[in-house]
Design a protein around this motif. Structure first.
Motif, mmCIF file in Angstrom:
data_model
loop_
_atom_site.group_PDB
_atom_site.id
_atom_site.type_symbol
_atom_site.label_atom_id
_atom_site.label_comp_id
_atom_site.label_asym_id
_atom_site.label_seq_id
_atom_site.Cartn_x
_atom_site.Cartn_y
_atom_site.Cartn_z
ATOM 1 N N ALA A 65 0.858 -1.189 0.000
ATOM 2 C CA ALA A 65 0.000 0.000 0.000
ATOM 3 C C ALA A 65 0.897 1.242 0.000
ATOM 4 O O ALA A 65 1.963 1.253 0.614
ATOM 5 C CB ALA A 65 -0.889 0.006 1.227
ATOM 6 N N ASP A 66 0.455 2.278 -0.700
ATOM 7 C CA ASP A 66 1.231 3.512 -0.795
ATOM 8 C C ASP A 66 0.943 4.399 0.419
ATOM 9 O O ASP A 66 -0.188 4.861 0.599
ATOM 10 C CB ASP A 66 0.860 4.240 -2.081
ATOM 11 C CG ASP A 66 1.743 5.448 -2.338
ATOM 12 O OD1 ASP A 66 2.804 5.545 -1.704
ATOM 13 O OD2 ASP A 66 1.363 6.274 -3.182
ATOM 14 N N PRO A 67 1.937 4.675 1.270
ATOM 15 C CA PRO A 67 1.688 5.480 2.464
ATOM 16 C C PRO A 67 1.781 6.983 2.217
ATOM 17 O O PRO A 67 1.447 7.772 3.095
ATOM 18 C CB PRO A 67 2.797 5.036 3.416
ATOM 19 C CG PRO A 67 3.925 4.697 2.510
ATOM 20 C CD PRO A 67 3.288 4.104 1.277
ATOM 21 N N LEU A 68 2.191 7.404 1.042
ATOM 22 C CA LEU A 68 2.408 8.825 0.789
ATOM 23 C C LEU A 68 1.140 9.672 0.881
ATOM 24 O O LEU A 68 1.168 10.736 1.522
ATOM 25 C CB LEU A 68 3.085 9.020 -0.567
ATOM 26 C CG LEU A 68 3.516 10.441 -0.892
ATOM 27 C CD1 LEU A 68 4.535 10.921 0.126
ATOM 28 C CD2 LEU A 68 4.087 10.507 -2.283
ATOM 29 N N PRO A 69 0.007 9.278 0.285
ATOM 30 C CA PRO A 69 -1.191 10.128 0.430
ATOM 31 C C PRO A 69 -1.629 10.311 1.878
ATOM 32 O O PRO A 69 -1.995 11.417 2.277
ATOM 33 C CB PRO A 69 -2.258 9.380 -0.371
ATOM 34 C CG PRO A 69 -1.515 8.544 -1.330
ATOM 35 C CD PRO A 69 -0.247 8.170 -0.641
ATOM 36 N N GLN A 70 -1.568 9.261 2.665
ATOM 37 C CA GLN A 70 -1.961 9.377 4.067
ATOM 38 C C GLN A 70 -1.002 10.295 4.829
ATOM 39 O O GLN A 70 -1.422 11.081 5.685
ATOM 40 C CB GLN A 70 -2.019 8.004 4.739
ATOM 41 C CG GLN A 70 -3.184 7.168 4.289
ATOM 42 C CD GLN A 70 -2.904 6.412 2.996
ATOM 43 O OE1 GLN A 70 -1.791 6.393 2.500
ATOM 44 N NE2 GLN A 70 -3.938 5.801 2.448
ATOM 45 N N ALA A 71 0.280 10.218 4.525
ATOM 46 C CA ALA A 71 1.256 11.082 5.189
ATOM 47 C C ALA A 71 1.039 12.543 4.800
ATOM 48 O O ALA A 71 1.118 13.442 5.655
ATOM 49 C CB ALA A 71 2.674 10.644 4.828
ATOM 50 N N LEU A 72 0.740 12.795 3.536
ATOM 51 C CA LEU A 72 0.481 14.165 3.094
ATOM 52 C C LEU A 72 -0.783 14.724 3.746
ATOM 53 O O LEU A 72 -0.815 15.887 4.164
ATOM 54 C CB LEU A 72 0.355 14.213 1.575
ATOM 55 C CG LEU A 72 1.635 14.052 0.777
ATOM 56 C CD1 LEU A 72 1.334 13.980 -0.708
ATOM 57 C CD2 LEU A 72 2.592 15.187 1.066
#
Length: 113
Positions: A65-72
């Motif tokens: 899963a890509d964690p970048l959108p949630q971190a942003l």
């Protein structure tokens, strides 16, 4: 699901634009807060829902899963909360100094009601 989220984001941004165009300082502040929530929903929708394992390197996992959108989004939520808190404190100070929260009266417009 993305369609519902994007429609909700559009409704939030429309309501925020309506609030930000008013002459009342508190409505403008609430409008900026609502607008930031609409942007958060757009970020979430643009990041897409990807199903996968936790993004930790493992030999048995094929999709992560890509964690970048949630971190942003988390960073944007913290920044929006801090900005809203600062603006509310400034609005309180302005109200104590000038005795009004009407933008036209703050500018010194003699024709403001």
């Amino acid at each position: 699901m993305e369609l519902i989220t994007i429609i909700l984001a559009g409704i939030l941004m429309g309501a925020a634009a309506y609030l930000m165009l008013s002459k009342n300082l508190i409505r403008i502040i609430f409008g900026t807060a609502i607008f930031s929530h609409g942007v958060h929903l757009m970020f979430l929708t643009m990041g897409e829902l990807k199903r996968g394992a936790v993004p930790v390197l493992d030999e048995n996992v094929e999709a992560y899963a890509d964690p970048l959108p949630q971190a942003l989004i988390l960073t944007a939520i913290v920044i929006a909360f801090a900005l809203t808190a600062i603006i509310l404190v400034l609005a309180l100070r302005i109200y104590k100094e000038l005795g009004t929260n009407d933008i036209e009266k703050m500018k010194g417009d003699p024709y403001a009601d």
